[in-house]
Design a protein around this motif. Structure first.
Motif, mmCIF file in Angstrom:
data_model
loop_
_atom_site.group_PDB
_atom_site.id
_atom_site.type_symbol
_atom_site.label_atom_id
_atom_site.label_comp_id
_atom_site.label_asym_id
_atom_site.label_seq_id
_atom_site.Cartn_x
_atom_site.Cartn_y
_atom_site.Cartn_z
ATOM 1 N N ASN A 1 0.863 -1.168 0.000
ATOM 2 C CA ASN A 1 0.000 0.000 0.000
ATOM 3 C C ASN A 1 0.904 1.223 0.000
ATOM 4 O O ASN A 1 1.491 1.563 1.026
ATOM 5 N N ASN B 1 1.589 5.178 -0.390
ATOM 6 C CA ASN B 1 0.884 6.438 -0.159
ATOM 7 C C ASN B 1 1.842 7.603 -0.205
ATOM 8 O O ASN B 1 3.019 7.467 0.110
ATOM 9 N N SER C 1 2.766 11.529 1.178
ATOM 10 C CA SER C 1 2.594 12.425 2.316
ATOM 11 C C SER C 1 3.191 13.770 1.920
ATOM 12 O O SER C 1 3.800 13.912 0.857
ATOM 13 N N GLU D 1 0.429 14.299 -0.663
ATOM 14 C CA GLU D 1 -0.749 13.881 0.106
ATOM 15 C C GLU D 1 -1.901 13.577 -0.850
ATOM 16 O O GLU D 1 -2.169 14.335 -1.776
ATOM 17 N N GLY E 1 -2.182 7.450 -3.746
ATOM 18 C CA GLY E 1 -2.243 6.124 -3.152
ATOM 19 C C GLY E 1 -2.370 5.045 -4.204
ATOM 20 O O GLY E 1 -2.988 5.251 -5.252
ATOM 21 N N SER F 1 -2.301 0.428 -4.421
ATOM 22 C CA SER F 1 -2.139 -0.863 -3.758
ATOM 23 C C SER F 1 -1.881 -1.936 -4.791
ATOM 24 O O SER F 1 -2.285 -1.800 -5.943
ATOM 25 N N VAL G 1 7.078 9.579 -0.105
ATOM 26 C CA VAL G 1 6.402 8.343 -0.498
ATOM 27 C C VAL G 1 6.617 7.296 0.585
ATOM 28 O O VAL G 1 7.735 7.108 1.072
ATOM 29 N N ASN H 1 5.558 3.166 1.809
ATOM 30 C CA ASN H 1 4.990 1.869 1.458
ATOM 31 C C ASN H 1 4.775 1.062 2.729
ATOM 32 O O ASN H 1 5.719 0.826 3.488
#
Length: 171
Positions: A36, A38, A40, A44, A47, A49, A158, A160
């Motif tokens: 997963n 994502n 930040s 932000e 995302g 998966s 980034v 994970n």
């Protein structure tokens, strides 16, 4: 993903074969991953998966009821979004843990991870700090099962979060 990892950890913790020499010497293994990824900070809201595979080799040294070791890994990833695709990566980490019975141990890890992302005319490598933990239990004298959770904080905002279920063989 948290439920998957917690259920796997609980199932592995109750397995206890009669006798196995775990956490001693060289090993190699394969695992299935759930990743997963994502963003930040400035990323932000990003995302993705995906499922993947990991191969790993390592060496453990027992210290009474504890153990320490080193491990290298190669990951194949499928997490992709917005035209960007996680491809593959490699890493190295140290791990340390303690035995909860003759065949099962809990451990933590910290290390370095490098992954490649490409798509949309972009191809880049990201470097990150990997840390996590897991449980490993012997199912025979040479084979063990593993469940773990890893968090990799890559540069450029980034992250994970990765769940792993694997099997390893000691030699």
């Amino acid at each position: 993903m948290k439920t998957f990892v917690l259920a796997s950890l609980a199932a592995l913790a109750v397995v206890s074969p009669a006798s196995a020499d775990v956490f001693n010497g060289a090993y190699a293994g394969l695992g299935a991953t759930l990743d997963n990824v994502n963003g930040s900070g400035s990323l932000e809201g990003f995302g993705a998966s995906g499922a993947g595979l990991t191969g790993f080799v390592g060496y453990d040294m027992p210290l009474g009821g504890a153990f320490v070791g080193v491990e290298g890994n190669i990951d194949l990833n499928t997490a992709d979004a917005a035209g960007l695709e996680a491809k593959w990566g490699w890493g190295a980490s140290a791990r340390a843990g303690f035995k909860i019975n003759d065949a099962t141990g809990l451990y933590g890890r910290v290390g370095y991870q490098r992954n490649k992302i490409s798509g949309g005319g972009v191809s880049a490598w990201g470097d990150g700090v990997r840390f996590g933990g897991g449980v490993e239990t012997a199912i025979s004298d040479t084979a063990s099962l593993r469940a773990e959770f890893n968090h990799v904080n890559f540069e450029d905002d980034v992250i994970n979060n990765q769940g792993v279920i694997g099997v390893l063989f000691r030699f």
